[in-house]
Structures are given as C-alpha cells and as structure tokens.
Design an enzyme around this catalytic site. Structure first.
Site, PDB file in Angstrom:
ATOM      1  N   HIS A   7       0.828  -1.211   0.000  1.00  0.00           N
ATOM      2  CA  HIS A   7       0.000   0.000   0.000  1.00  0.00           C
ATOM      3  C   HIS A   7       0.858   1.255   0.000  1.00  0.00           C
ATOM      4  O   HIS A   7       2.042   1.208   0.306  1.00  0.00           O
ATOM      5  CB  HIS A   7      -0.983   0.040   1.184  1.00  0.00           C
ATOM      6  CG  HIS A   7      -0.348   0.018   2.539  1.00  0.00           C
ATOM      7  ND1 HIS A   7      -0.130  -1.141   3.244  1.00  0.00           N
ATOM      8  CD2 HIS A   7       0.099   1.021   3.340  1.00  0.00           C
ATOM      9  CE1 HIS A   7       0.428  -0.854   4.417  1.00  0.00           C
ATOM     10  NE2 HIS A   7       0.584   0.461   4.497  1.00  0.00           N
ATOM     11  N   HIS A  79       3.984   7.116   3.850  1.00  0.00           N
ATOM     12  CA  HIS A  79       4.909   5.990   3.682  1.00  0.00           C
ATOM     13  C   HIS A  79       4.440   5.064   2.576  1.00  0.00           C
ATOM     14  O   HIS A  79       3.308   5.165   2.108  1.00  0.00           O
ATOM     15  CB  HIS A  79       5.096   5.212   4.996  1.00  0.00           C
ATOM     16  CG  HIS A  79       3.877   4.497   5.505  1.00  0.00           C
ATOM     17  ND1 HIS A  79       2.991   5.050   6.398  1.00  0.00           N
ATOM     18  CD2 HIS A  79       3.379   3.260   5.248  1.00  0.00           C
ATOM     19  CE1 HIS A  79       2.027   4.185   6.677  1.00  0.00           C
ATOM     20  NE2 HIS A  79       2.231   3.092   5.981  1.00  0.00           N
ATOM     21  N   GLU A 130       7.643   0.982   5.063  1.00  0.00           N
ATOM     22  CA  GLU A 130       7.090  -0.037   5.950  1.00  0.00           C
ATOM     23  C   GLU A 130       7.287  -1.379   5.275  1.00  0.00           C
ATOM     24  O   GLU A 130       7.107  -1.498   4.053  1.00  0.00           O
ATOM     25  CB  GLU A 130       5.574   0.244   6.130  1.00  0.00           C
ATOM     26  CG  GLU A 130       4.867  -0.788   7.015  1.00  0.00           C
ATOM     27  CD  GLU A 130       3.365  -0.498   7.183  1.00  0.00           C
ATOM     28  OE1 GLU A 130       2.788   0.258   6.371  1.00  0.00           O
ATOM     29  OE2 GLU A 130       2.782  -1.027   8.145  1.00  0.00           O
TER      30      GLU A 130
END
Ligand code: CO
Length: 134
Positions: A7, A79, A130
């Site tokens: 994502h 992020h 991440e």
C-alpha cells in the site's frame, strides 16, 4: 527481498472528506474507518486492482501523524509498504547493511493483523518505508 507494493499511505487532514473523494470522485472501493491505537492512527483502506491506498488520520495523543500534518497541512504521502516473506530475516539483512529500524526495532502487528516494521526515511531516499510480512 521485497515483493509487491502492499500500500501507499496518505496522511489526510479530514478523513471523511478524503474517503468520500476516493469513493465518489475517483470511484474507488473504500472501506470503513478502523482505529489502530497501537499506531496512533485511524485508517481507511482503499482497494485498487493492484494495491491499496491507506488514508491515515491521527488517533489519540502523540500520534506520529499529528506532527506530519503540522508540517503538511494539506496532507501528503506518508509511507510506502512493501511485502516481505520473513520480516525477521529482512530486519537482520537490513541492519547488517546499516539501515535503521524505527521504534523498538521489533516488528509490531500492523493494520492487517500482520507483523510490520518501519525503516528510517534518511536511509531510503527520504521515504518512510514499511515492511509487512505476508
Ligand atoms: Co502502512
């Protein structure tokens, strides 16, 4: 080591407005808001055919998103999340190569109920990364 883009997370100053924009203006499949107290955020996931967008809004005191929004009042990309098969192996390999893992350094359970960790943006071209074990 990294796999799919899981994502892209966007911090937003108005979660309802941003969710409505993705649903009504962009015609995307938008989920219900979920509180993630361990991460200090409320998230809305948007399902796209090849990845997801994660809208982030501050939750509780000292949310990491609060400061980001102070610097970026209109919101912004916060992020990106890549998938890894084995988060402990990924962490070990990254640390061996001098990359810094944020926080305690140990994976936390993320918004999808899977272990995640975050890497220092200064080590990755100014991008907060991440990693999520899938
Ligand atoms: Co994320």
């Amino acid at each position: 080591m990294i796999g799919r883009l899981n994502h892209v997370a966007i911090a937003v100053p108005d979660l309802d407005a941003a969710a409505a924009q993705y649903r009504d203006t962009l015609g995307a499949k938008v989920g219900a808001p979920q509180d993630e107290p361990d991460h200090g955020v409320t998230v809305v996931f948007i399902e796209l055919p090849n990845t997801k967008i994660e809208l982030l809004y501050p939750l509780g005191e000292a949310s990491p998103i609060e400061r980001f929004l102070e610097k970026n009042p209109a919101g912004g990309i916060h992020h990106i999340c890549y998938e890894v098969k084995d988060i402990q192996a990924a962490k070990k390999q990254l640390e061996t190569q001098g990359a810094r893992v944020l926080g305690s350094g140990e994976p936390k359970i993320g918004a999808h109920g899977k272990p995640v960790l975050f890497l220092h943006p200064k080590d990755f071209n100014g991008t907060l990364v991440e990693l999520e074990q899938v």
